[in-house]
Design a protein around this motif. Structure first.
Motif, PDB file in Angstrom:
ATOM      1  N   GLY A 266       0.848  -1.233   0.036  1.00  0.00           N
ATOM      2  CA  GLY A 266      -0.407   0.396   0.153  1.00  0.00           C
ATOM      3  C   GLY A 266       1.002   1.148   0.040  1.00  0.00           C
ATOM      4  O   GLY A 266       0.471   2.471  -0.356  1.00  0.00           O
ATOM      5  N   HIS A 267       2.082   1.167   0.475  1.00  0.00           N
ATOM      6  CA  HIS A 267       2.988   2.571   0.403  1.00  0.00           C
ATOM      7  C   HIS A 267       4.018   2.070  -0.510  1.00  0.00           C
ATOM      8  O   HIS A 267       4.399   3.573  -0.724  1.00  0.00           O
ATOM      9  CB  HIS A 267       3.546   2.137   1.938  1.00  0.00           C
ATOM     10  N   CYS A 268       3.791   1.318  -1.541  1.00  0.00           N
ATOM     11  CA  CYS A 268       4.829   1.353  -2.583  1.00  0.00           C
ATOM     12  C   CYS A 268       4.391   1.154  -3.986  1.00  0.00           C
ATOM     13  O   CYS A 268       3.741   2.447  -4.724  1.00  0.00           O
ATOM     14  CB  CYS A 268       5.285  -0.405  -2.946  1.00  0.00           C
ATOM     15  N   THR A 269       3.372   0.424  -5.130  1.00  0.00           N
ATOM     16  CA  THR A 269       3.247   0.025  -5.948  1.00  0.00           C
ATOM     17  C   THR A 269       1.096   0.127  -5.752  1.00  0.00           C
ATOM     18  O   THR A 269       0.850   0.804  -6.396  1.00  0.00           O
ATOM     19  CB  THR A 269       2.742  -0.998  -6.828  1.00  0.00           C
ATOM     20  N   SER A 270       0.406   0.766  -4.520  1.00  0.00           N
ATOM     21  CA  SER A 270      -0.828  -0.219  -3.995  1.00  0.00           C
ATOM     22  C   SER A 270      -0.966  -0.791  -5.103  1.00  0.00           C
ATOM     23  O   SER A 270      -0.583  -2.044  -4.920  1.00  0.00           O
ATOM     24  CB  SER A 270      -1.643   1.019  -4.469  1.00  0.00           C
ATOM     25  N   ASN A 271      -2.323  -1.321  -5.854  1.00  0.00           N
ATOM     26  CA  ASN A 271      -1.862  -2.110  -6.682  1.00  0.00           C
ATOM     27  C   ASN A 271      -2.239  -2.877  -7.895  1.00  0.00           C
ATOM     28  O   ASN A 271      -1.052  -1.928  -8.472  1.00  0.00           O
ATOM     29  CB  ASN A 271      -4.118  -2.479  -6.776  1.00  0.00           C
ATOM     30  N   ALA A 272      -1.867  -3.503  -8.273  1.00  0.00           N
ATOM     31  CA  ALA A 272      -1.510  -4.313  -9.998  1.00  0.00           C
ATOM     32  C   ALA A 272      -2.794  -3.361 -11.162  1.00  0.00           C
ATOM     33  O   ALA A 272      -3.870  -3.648 -10.457  1.00  0.00           O
ATOM     34  CB  ALA A 272      -0.952  -5.723 -10.022  1.00  0.00           C
ATOM     35  N   THR A 273      -2.225  -3.212 -11.567  1.00  0.00           N
ATOM     36  CA  THR A 273      -3.062  -1.974 -13.059  1.00  0.00           C
ATOM     37  C   THR A 273      -4.172  -2.823 -13.166  1.00  0.00           C
ATOM     38  O   THR A 273      -4.323  -4.538 -12.812  1.00  0.00           O
ATOM     39  CB  THR A 273      -2.045  -2.628 -14.586  1.00  0.00           C
ATOM     40  N   THR A 274      -5.455  -2.589 -12.887  1.00  0.00           N
ATOM     41  CA  THR A 274      -6.996  -2.864 -12.751  1.00  0.00           C
ATOM     42  C   THR A 274      -7.128  -3.986 -13.756  1.00  0.00           C
ATOM     43  O   THR A 274      -7.453  -4.386 -13.742  1.00  0.00           O
ATOM     44  CB  THR A 274      -7.685  -1.902 -12.953  1.00  0.00           C
ATOM     45  N   PHE A 275      -7.422  -3.373 -14.641  1.00  0.00           N
ATOM     46  CA  PHE A 275      -7.183  -3.896 -16.525  1.00  0.00           C
ATOM     47  C   PHE A 275      -6.724  -5.506 -16.298  1.00  0.00           C
ATOM     48  O   PHE A 275      -7.185  -6.439 -17.160  1.00  0.00           O
ATOM     49  CB  PHE A 275      -7.426  -3.029 -17.826  1.00  0.00           C
ATOM     50  N   VAL A 276      -5.683  -5.481 -15.519  1.00  0.00           N
ATOM     51  CA  VAL A 276      -4.238  -6.367 -15.455  1.00  0.00           C
ATOM     52  C   VAL A 276      -4.589  -7.296 -15.168  1.00  0.00           C
ATOM     53  O   VAL A 276      -4.777  -8.657 -15.407  1.00  0.00           O
ATOM     54  CB  VAL A 276      -3.017  -6.171 -15.691  1.00  0.00           C
ATOM     55  N   GLN A 277      -5.486  -7.240 -14.104  1.00  0.00           N
ATOM     56  CA  GLN A 277      -6.085  -7.780 -13.125  1.00  0.00           C
ATOM     57  C   GLN A 277      -7.226  -9.005 -14.206  1.00  0.00           C
ATOM     58  O   GLN A 277      -7.539  -9.849 -13.199  1.00  0.00           O
ATOM     59  CB  GLN A 277      -6.659  -7.459 -11.912  1.00  0.00           C
ATOM     60  N   ALA A 278      -8.017  -8.278 -14.681  1.00  0.00           N
ATOM     61  CA  ALA A 278      -9.196  -9.043 -15.021  1.00  0.00           C
ATOM     62  C   ALA A 278      -8.562  -9.878 -16.351  1.00  0.00           C
ATOM     63  O   ALA A 278      -9.335 -10.593 -16.420  1.00  0.00           O
ATOM     64  CB  ALA A 278     -10.269  -7.298 -16.228  1.00  0.00           C
ATOM     65  N   ALA A 279      -7.565  -9.698 -16.940  1.00  0.00           N
ATOM     66  CA  ALA A 279      -6.758 -10.492 -18.034  1.00  0.00           C
ATOM     67  C   ALA A 279      -6.248 -11.794 -17.454  1.00  0.00           C
ATOM     68  O   ALA A 279      -6.375 -12.459 -16.951  1.00  0.00           O
ATOM     69  CB  ALA A 279      -6.129  -9.491 -17.991  1.00  0.00           C
ATOM     70  N   GLY A 280      -5.942 -11.634 -16.147  1.00  0.00           N
ATOM     71  CA  GLY A 280      -5.905 -12.302 -15.277  1.00  0.00           C
ATOM     72  C   GLY A 280      -6.449 -13.278 -14.722  1.00  0.00           C
ATOM     73  O   GLY A 280      -6.565 -15.167 -14.897  1.00  0.00           O
ATOM     74  N   LEU A 281      -7.634 -13.098 -14.519  1.00  0.00           N
ATOM     75  CA  LEU A 281      -9.029 -13.907 -14.164  1.00  0.00           C
ATOM     76  C   LEU A 281      -9.443 -14.057 -15.816  1.00  0.00           C
ATOM     77  O   LEU A 281      -9.397 -15.623 -15.416  1.00  0.00           O
ATOM     78  CB  LEU A 281      -9.946 -12.516 -13.621  1.00  0.00           C
ATOM     79  N   ALA A 282      -8.913 -14.159 -16.377  1.00  0.00           N
ATOM     80  CA  ALA A 282      -9.208 -14.565 -17.731  1.00  0.00           C
ATOM     81  C   ALA A 282      -8.870 -15.726 -18.073  1.00  0.00           C
ATOM     82  O   ALA A 282      -8.535 -16.573 -18.814  1.00  0.00           O
ATOM     83  CB  ALA A 282      -9.401 -13.469 -19.145  1.00  0.00           C
ATOM     84  N   ALA A 283      -7.550 -15.896 -17.635  1.00  0.00           N
ATOM     85  CA  ALA A 283      -6.530 -16.557 -17.702  1.00  0.00           C
ATOM     86  C   ALA A 283      -6.731 -18.008 -17.182  1.00  0.00           C
ATOM     87  O   ALA A 283      -6.322 -19.007 -17.555  1.00  0.00           O
ATOM     88  CB  ALA A 283      -4.947 -15.789 -17.464  1.00  0.00           C
ATOM     89  N   LEU A 284      -6.800 -17.675 -15.677  1.00  0.00           N
ATOM     90  CA  LEU A 284      -7.114 -18.406 -15.001  1.00  0.00           C
ATOM     91  C   LEU A 284      -8.728 -19.564 -15.679  1.00  0.00           C
ATOM     92  O   LEU A 284      -8.597 -20.336 -15.288  1.00  0.00           O
ATOM     93  CB  LEU A 284      -7.437 -17.663 -13.199  1.00  0.00           C
ATOM     94  N   ALA A 285      -9.438 -19.180 -16.088  1.00  0.00           N
ATOM     95  CA  ALA A 285     -10.957 -19.657 -16.464  1.00  0.00           C
ATOM     96  C   ALA A 285      -9.835 -20.002 -18.029  1.00  0.00           C
ATOM     97  O   ALA A 285     -11.215 -21.276 -18.995  1.00  0.00           O
ATOM     98  CB  ALA A 285     -11.851 -18.038 -16.874  1.00  0.00           C
TER      99      ALA A 285
END
Length: 399
Positions: A266-285
């Motif tokens: 939370g004091h470095c990058t905060s979250n990973a890129t939001t739309f990349v997280q959506a891509a990760g969800l698709a990868a796992l599917a």
């Protein structure tokens, strides 16, 4: 302006430096064969790309929770639980900007100044610098070619007794060697760890999907569930889904450690890129076949590279059961001359191969293992054949 002590302790990545030099030569018109890159040469699967596009169109461009969206953390936990039959939930998961950040978060969260960390050698280049940046002390444990570059229970027990380390980092399958721990070998290491309750096992499994010849990847938590309070698994999307540039990784571990990592992030990058997280969800599917098809191509390239390397007199190479690297022993060529120049170490040898043979390899010294070179077969069969032929012709001139 003088450097801070911590920056004086670390050096730049040799692997990235060689890759940059090769790209510079290629841009200048030199026909370079690159065996240095640690990333798949396939494009990211289209459903993953489409998911990122859709996320952008839907306005998913705002902050998420620091540790990742709940949907992605739940999917990661479910995937891990399904694959390895371990107890895991979203509260045990952190999503970060690549597996490298997960490892860095761990070092910063777990290490006090002077804490020791056991790192088997050969090792991935960033392990020691990350420990040093956290003011820890890397304890390098050389592993022999005879032991397949793997840590033995006897070596581990001696090091634990001597150093009383805070952490042990294991990477399987390994970068740079491609070697991996069989289930019984990992079980033997876990048995040793049981007697040392203050040591945390960091299990880097980024190459877990890339295995060959029937090798079965194992997870320490599935072998030793009683150690769950001190096992942290590091993984990500870069290798299995050809998503290196997307920078998406994750850690799975005890909730108190994960919570501290999220606090730090939370004091470095905060979250990973939001739309990349959506891509990760698709990868796992995606169906497992999407990974299997890539692995099948790597398997053919691996076999071809091993066959070609075996034909080079004086060079030997253990077959790697995982990742996409071979790690040939080139000690027979050190102390010899190439076109009148004395080649004393693997760094010079790698320089000769780049400058004279137009082949980019990574010297083993980058991984704490002088006398070896790393070749990536994450490139086309044509490039593999051309590149190894050039290496053979160059090494034939050593005298």
């Amino acid at each position: 302006m003088s450097k801070t002590p911590r920056m004086k302790r670390i050096s730049s990545s040799i692997t990235l430096a060689i890759d940059a030099k090769a790209k510079e030569m290629k841009a200048a018109g030199v026909d370079i064969v690159g065996f240095g890159a640690g990333e798949p040469d396939f494009n990211t699967p289209q459903p993953i790309i489409d998911a990122a596009k859709l996320a952008l169109e839907q306005g998913l461009t705002k902050y998420t929770a620091v540790g990742g969206t709940l949907a992605l953390r739940e999917a990661i936990a479910a995937n891990h639980k399904h694959r390895h039959a371990v107890d895991c939930s979203a509260q045990n998961v952190i999503v970060s900007v690549g597996g490298k950040q997960v490892l860095y978060n761990l070092a910063m969260v777990l290490l006090e100044p002077g804490d020791r960390v056991l790192i088997p050698c050969p090792y991935w280049v960033s392990y020691p610098p990350q420990v040093e940046l956290a003011d820890g002390v890397p304890i390098i444990l050389p592993c022999s070619e005879e032991d397949r570059f793997l840590l033995t229970p006897e070596r581990l027990e001696a090091a634990l007794d001597e150093h009383q380390p805070r952490m042990l980092i294991l990477n399987s399958p390994s970068n740079p060697t491609g070697q991996a721990y069989h289930r019984h070998e990992l079980a033997a290491l876990c048995e040793v760890l049981r007697a040392h309750p203050t040591t945390i096992l960091v299990w880097d499994a980024i190459y877990e999907h890339l295995v060959y010849d029937g090798f079965k990847h194992s997870e320490p938590l599935s072998i030793a569930p009683d150690l769950r309070d001190r096992i942290v698994t590091v993984n990500g999307f870069s290798k299995a889904y050809a998503m290196t540039g997307w920078r998406l990784g994750y850690g799975i571990g005890p909730k108190p450690i994960i919570d501290d990592m999220i606090k730090l992030q939370g004091h470095c990058t905060s979250n990973a890129t939001t739309f990349v997280q959506a891509a990760g969800l698709a990868a796992l599917a995606l169906p497992q076949t999407s990974i299997d098809e890539m692995v099948a191509v790597f398997a053919k390239r691996r076999q071809r590279m091993l066959s070609l390397l075996a034909d080079i007199p004086g060079l030997r190479c253990l077959p790697p059961p995982g990742a996409f690297y071979t790690f040939p022993n080139v000690q027979a060529f050190l102390g010899k001359r190439f076109q009148g120049e004395l080649i004393e170490d693997d760094l010079q040898l790698a320089g000769v191969l780049l400058e004279k043979a137009a082949v980019a390899v990574v010297p083993g010294s980058a991984f704490g293992a002088p006398g070896f070179i790393r070749l990536s077969y994450a490139t086309s069969m044509e490039q593999i054949e051309k590149g190894v032929q050039r290496i053979a012709e160059a090494l034939a001139q050593f005298e």
